[in-house]
Design a protein around this motif. Structure first.
Motif, PDB file in Angstrom:
ATOM      1  N   VAL A  24       0.905  -1.142   0.147  1.00 24.96           N
ATOM      2  CA  VAL A  24      -0.105   0.074  -0.042  1.00 24.96           C
ATOM      3  C   VAL A  24       0.757   1.286   0.060  1.00 24.96           C
ATOM      4  CG1 VAL A  24      -1.616   1.405   1.128  1.00 24.96           C
ATOM      5  CG2 VAL A  24      -1.824  -1.151   1.260  1.00 24.96           C
ATOM      6  N   SER A  25       1.961   1.426   0.605  1.00 29.66           N
ATOM      7  CA  SER A  25       2.721   2.398   0.651  1.00 29.66           C
ATOM      8  C   SER A  25       3.583   2.501  -0.625  1.00 29.66           C
ATOM      9  CB  SER A  25       3.668   2.193   2.039  1.00 29.66           C
ATOM     10  OG  SER A  25       4.778   1.467   1.364  1.00 29.66           O
ATOM     11  N   GLU A  26       3.616   1.595  -1.194  1.00 26.62           N
ATOM     12  CA  GLU A  26       4.483   1.719  -2.539  1.00 26.62           C
ATOM     13  C   GLU A  26       3.246   2.417  -3.605  1.00 26.62           C
ATOM     14  OE1 GLU A  26       5.346  -2.402  -3.135  1.00 26.62           O
ATOM     15  OE2 GLU A  26       7.202  -2.051  -2.383  1.00 26.62           O
ATOM     16  N   LEU A  27       1.905   1.887  -3.543  1.00 28.13           N
ATOM     17  CA  LEU A  27       0.870   2.467  -4.216  1.00 28.13           C
ATOM     18  C   LEU A  27       0.866   4.089  -3.902  1.00 28.13           C
ATOM     19  CD1 LEU A  27      -1.590  -0.342  -4.179  1.00 28.13           C
ATOM     20  CD2 LEU A  27      -0.270   0.276  -6.137  1.00 28.13           C
ATOM     21  N   ILE A  28       0.592   4.374  -2.514  1.00 27.70           N
ATOM     22  CA  ILE A  28       0.760   5.841  -2.236  1.00 27.70           C
ATOM     23  C   ILE A  28       1.612   6.557  -2.699  1.00 27.70           C
ATOM     24  CG2 ILE A  28       0.691   7.237  -0.096  1.00 27.70           C
ATOM     25  CD1 ILE A  28      -0.669   5.203   1.415  1.00 27.70           C
ATOM     26  N   SER A  29       3.057   6.187  -2.841  1.00 31.27           N
ATOM     27  CA  SER A  29       4.127   6.793  -3.271  1.00 31.27           C
ATOM     28  C   SER A  29       3.972   7.189  -4.726  1.00 31.27           C
ATOM     29  CB  SER A  29       5.514   6.048  -3.265  1.00 31.27           C
ATOM     30  OG  SER A  29       5.593   4.938  -3.995  1.00 31.27           O
ATOM     31  N   LEU A  31       1.295   8.292  -6.068  1.00 26.93           N
ATOM     32  CA  LEU A  31       0.359   9.567  -6.243  1.00 26.93           C
ATOM     33  C   LEU A  31       1.063  10.545  -6.879  1.00 26.93           C
ATOM     34  CD1 LEU A  31      -2.075   8.792  -3.285  1.00 26.93           C
ATOM     35  CD2 LEU A  31      -2.409   8.509  -5.609  1.00 26.93           C
ATOM     36  N   GLU A  32       0.266  11.415  -7.157  1.00 31.02           N
ATOM     37  CA  GLU A  32       0.991  12.916  -7.630  1.00 31.02           C
ATOM     38  C   GLU A  32       1.578  13.736  -6.397  1.00 31.02           C
ATOM     39  OE1 GLU A  32      -0.314  17.130  -9.901  1.00 31.02           O
ATOM     40  OE2 GLU A  32      -1.453  15.452 -10.261  1.00 31.02           O
ATOM     41  N   HIS A  33       0.741  13.905  -5.408  1.00 30.55           N
ATOM     42  CA  HIS A  33       1.284  14.608  -3.917  1.00 30.55           C
ATOM     43  C   HIS A  33       1.018  13.620  -2.909  1.00 30.55           C
ATOM     44  CE1 HIS A  33       1.459  18.428  -6.214  1.00 30.55           C
ATOM     45  NE2 HIS A  33       0.147  18.226  -6.658  1.00 30.55           N
ATOM     46  N   PRO A  34       1.930  12.519  -2.758  1.00 28.90           N
ATOM     47  CA  PRO A  34       1.884  11.682  -1.707  1.00 28.90           C
ATOM     48  C   PRO A  34       1.962  12.112  -0.395  1.00 28.90           C
ATOM     49  CG  PRO A  34       3.817  11.212  -2.957  1.00 28.90           C
ATOM     50  CD  PRO A  34       3.171  12.334  -3.692  1.00 28.90           C
ATOM     51  N   PRO A  35       1.149  11.676   0.513  1.00 32.38           N
ATOM     52  CA  PRO A  35       1.500  12.180   2.016  1.00 32.38           C
ATOM     53  C   PRO A  35       2.451  11.361   2.320  1.00 32.38           C
ATOM     54  CG  PRO A  35      -0.329  10.302   2.078  1.00 32.38           C
ATOM     55  CD  PRO A  35       0.050  10.431   0.377  1.00 32.38           C
ATOM     56  N   GLY A  36       3.192  11.592   3.410  1.00 33.85           N
ATOM     57  CA  GLY A  36       3.947  10.728   4.263  1.00 33.85           C
ATOM     58  C   GLY A  36       3.482   9.612   4.796  1.00 33.85           C
ATOM     59  N   VAL A  37       4.067   8.531   4.902  1.00 34.38           N
ATOM     60  CA  VAL A  37       3.547   7.342   5.413  1.00 34.38           C
ATOM     61  C   VAL A  37       4.351   6.806   6.556  1.00 34.38           C
ATOM     62  CG1 VAL A  37       3.121   5.064   4.877  1.00 34.38           C
ATOM     63  CG2 VAL A  37       2.578   6.821   3.222  1.00 34.38           C
ATOM     64  N   ILE A  38       3.732   6.630   7.761  1.00 30.43           N
ATOM     65  CA  ILE A  38       4.508   5.681   8.766  1.00 30.43           C
ATOM     66  C   ILE A  38       3.856   4.403   8.861  1.00 30.43           C
ATOM     67  CG2 ILE A  38       4.905   5.762  11.334  1.00 30.43           C
ATOM     68  CD1 ILE A  38       4.968   8.935  11.132  1.00 30.43           C
TER      69      ILE A  38
END
Length: 76
Positions: A24-29, A31-38
């Motif tokens: 999921v973090s790889e998919l989020i990364s 995005l055009e403006h990805p949020p920080g992920v912890i």
């Protein structure tokens, strides 16, 4: 949900139904403006797993240590 809500930060559990948090973090990364992920987990040993270490995230916190101080440390 991340794409539509546009958060600044996502706390993401490693163990999810049908998919894992690293994927999921790889998919989020992407995005055009990805949020920080912890990444978070009840498994403290997950912090040293190669996939967790190499994930496009701000870092990992065990649920036992999850709190304001640990999040601030990763955001600094």
């Amino acid at each position: 949900a991340v794409a539509s809500l546009d958060p600044d930060l996502v706390l993401l559990d490693l163990q999810l139904p049908g998919i894992d948090g690293v994927t999921v973090s790889e998919l989020i990364s992407t995005l055009e403006h990805p949020p920080g992920v912890i990444l978070i987990s009840s498994r403290e040993d997950a912090a040293t797993e190669p996939r967790v270490v190499g994930a496009p995230t701000l870092g990992f916190v065990s649920k036992r240590h999850l709190g304001e101080a640990s999040i601030k440390a990763l955001l600094a």
